[in-house]
Design a protein around this motif. Structure first.
Motif, short mmCIF file in Angstrom:
data_model
loop_
_atom_site.label_atom_id
_atom_site.label_comp_id
_atom_site.label_asym_id
_atom_site.label_seq_id
_atom_site.Cartn_x
_atom_site.Cartn_y
_atom_site.Cartn_z
N ALA A 1 24.34 -7.95 -42.94
CA ALA A 1 23.26 -6.96 -42.88
C ALA A 1 22.20 -7.37 -41.86
O ALA A 1 21.91 -8.57 -41.69
N VAL A 2 21.62 -6.38 -41.20
CA VAL A 2 20.61 -6.63 -40.17
C VAL A 2 19.46 -7.48 -40.70
O VAL A 2 19.01 -8.42 -40.04
N GLU A 3 18.99 -7.19 -41.90
CA GLU A 3 17.87 -7.94 -42.47
C GLU A 3 18.24 -9.40 -42.68
O GLU A 3 17.42 -10.30 -42.49
N ASP A 4 19.50 -9.65 -43.08
CA ASP A 4 19.95 -11.03 -43.27
C ASP A 4 20.08 -11.76 -41.94
O ASP A 4 19.74 -12.94 -41.83
N ILE A 5 20.58 -11.06 -40.94
CA ILE A 5 20.66 -11.66 -39.60
C ILE A 5 19.26 -12.02 -39.12
O ILE A 5 19.05 -13.11 -38.57
N ALA A 6 18.30 -11.14 -39.33
CA ALA A 6 16.92 -11.40 -38.91
C ALA A 6 16.39 -12.65 -39.61
O ALA A 6 15.77 -13.50 -38.96
N ARG A 7 16.62 -12.77 -40.90
CA ARG A 7 16.15 -13.94 -41.66
C ARG A 7 16.77 -15.22 -41.10
O ARG A 7 16.08 -16.22 -40.88
N ILE A 8 18.07 -15.20 -40.86
CA ILE A 8 18.77 -16.39 -40.37
C ILE A 8 18.28 -16.77 -38.97
O ILE A 8 17.98 -17.94 -38.71
N ALA A 9 18.19 -15.79 -38.07
CA ALA A 9 17.75 -16.07 -36.71
C ALA A 9 16.30 -16.54 -36.67
O ALA A 9 15.96 -17.47 -35.93
N PHE A 10 15.45 -15.93 -37.49
CA PHE A 10 14.03 -16.32 -37.57
C PHE A 10 13.92 -17.76 -38.06
O PHE A 10 13.15 -18.56 -37.53
N TRP B 1 10.22 -17.55 -43.39
CA TRP B 1 10.47 -16.10 -43.46
C TRP B 1 9.70 -15.44 -44.60
O TRP B 1 9.05 -14.42 -44.41
N ASP B 2 9.78 -16.01 -45.78
CA ASP B 2 9.15 -15.39 -46.95
C ASP B 2 7.63 -15.41 -46.90
O ASP B 2 6.98 -14.69 -47.65
N GLU B 3 7.06 -16.23 -46.03
CA GLU B 3 5.61 -16.29 -45.87
C GLU B 3 5.12 -15.53 -44.65
O GLU B 3 3.91 -15.38 -44.46
N ALA B 4 6.04 -15.06 -43.83
CA ALA B 4 5.66 -14.33 -42.61
C ALA B 4 5.11 -12.95 -42.99
O ALA B 4 5.53 -12.35 -43.98
N GLU B 5 4.18 -12.48 -42.20
CA GLU B 5 3.61 -11.15 -42.41
C GLU B 5 4.72 -10.11 -42.35
O GLU B 5 5.66 -10.26 -41.56
N GLN C 1 9.29 -7.26 -39.59
CA GLN C 1 9.77 -5.99 -39.05
C GLN C 1 10.07 -6.10 -37.55
O GLN C 1 11.08 -5.57 -37.08
N VAL C 2 9.22 -6.80 -36.82
CA VAL C 2 9.47 -7.00 -35.38
C VAL C 2 10.75 -7.80 -35.18
O VAL C 2 11.53 -7.53 -34.27
N THR C 3 10.98 -8.77 -36.05
CA THR C 3 12.20 -9.57 -35.97
C THR C 3 13.43 -8.71 -36.23
O THR C 3 14.44 -8.81 -35.51
N ILE C 4 13.37 -7.85 -37.22
CA ILE C 4 14.48 -6.94 -37.52
C ILE C 4 14.73 -6.01 -36.33
O ILE C 4 15.88 -5.78 -35.93
N CYS C 5 13.66 -5.51 -35.73
CA CYS C 5 13.81 -4.65 -34.53
C CYS C 5 14.46 -5.45 -33.40
O CYS C 5 15.29 -4.91 -32.66
N PHE D 1 18.16 -17.23 -30.59
CA PHE D 1 18.03 -16.03 -31.41
C PHE D 1 19.14 -15.03 -31.05
O PHE D 1 19.84 -14.53 -31.92
N GLY D 2 19.32 -14.79 -29.75
CA GLY D 2 20.33 -13.85 -29.30
C GLY D 2 21.74 -14.28 -29.66
O GLY D 2 22.57 -13.46 -30.06
N ALA D 3 22.01 -15.57 -29.54
CA ALA D 3 23.35 -16.08 -29.86
C ALA D 3 23.65 -15.90 -31.35
O ALA D 3 24.75 -15.49 -31.73
N ILE D 4 22.68 -16.20 -32.19
CA ILE D 4 22.88 -16.03 -33.64
C ILE D 4 23.12 -14.57 -33.97
O ILE D 4 24.05 -14.24 -34.73
N VAL D 5 22.33 -13.69 -33.39
CA VAL D 5 22.51 -12.25 -33.65
C VAL D 5 23.90 -11.80 -33.20
O VAL D 5 24.61 -11.10 -33.92
N THR D 6 24.30 -12.24 -32.02
CA THR D 6 25.60 -11.84 -31.48
C THR D 6 26.74 -12.30 -32.37
O THR D 6 27.63 -11.51 -32.71
N VAL D 7 26.72 -13.54 -32.78
CA VAL D 7 27.80 -14.08 -33.63
C VAL D 7 27.82 -13.41 -34.99
O VAL D 7 28.88 -13.00 -35.48
#
Length: 115
Positions: A3-12, A31-35, A40-44, A104-110
């Motif tokens: 899921a996109v949200e999980d990818i964002a958490r992992i990459a962040f 991640w859990d302490e981030a605004e 949302q910017v990370t997910i985008c 970040f990009g490599a993690i998202v891609t994989v």
């Protein structure tokens, strides 16, 4: 596919760990302490990479968003003064900072590949 949200958490989280290892003076919070806006910017960002945006394009979009919210280039990141030394063209980023974008990009891609 993850899921996109999980990818964002992992990459962040990987980005944060790289910041800690390289002794970044202002690492991202966990991640859990981030605004919510940061999450949302990370997910985008994940979605943009999935759509084929380059690291340079990603950085420019981030800069544009920051500047739209009143941020300016400054010698240190300061939430109150809204200054950030990363508000420069991608080509002027220190190689260590470009490495963060590449990671970040490599993690998202994989993680975006179909299983």
């Amino acid at each position: 596919m993850v899921a996109v949200e999980d990818i964002a958490r992992i990459a962040f989280t990987a980005d944060r760990e790289l910041q800690l290892v390289t002794q970044d003076p202002d690492p991202c919070p966990p991640w859990d302490e981030a605004e919510p806006s940061v999450r949302q910017v990370t997910i985008c960002g994940v979605r943009h990479i999935q759509e084929g945006y380059s690291p340079q394009e990603q950085h420019q979009m981030w800069r544009d968003l920051r500047e739209e919210h009143g941020w300016k280039h400054g010698p240190v990141k300061d939430e109150n003064a809204k200054t950030d030394p990363l508000l420069v063209p991608y080509s002027k980023l220190h190689p260590r900072l470009r490495l963060r974008n590449d990671l970040f990009g490599a993690i998202v891609t994989v993680l975006s590949r179909e299983a």
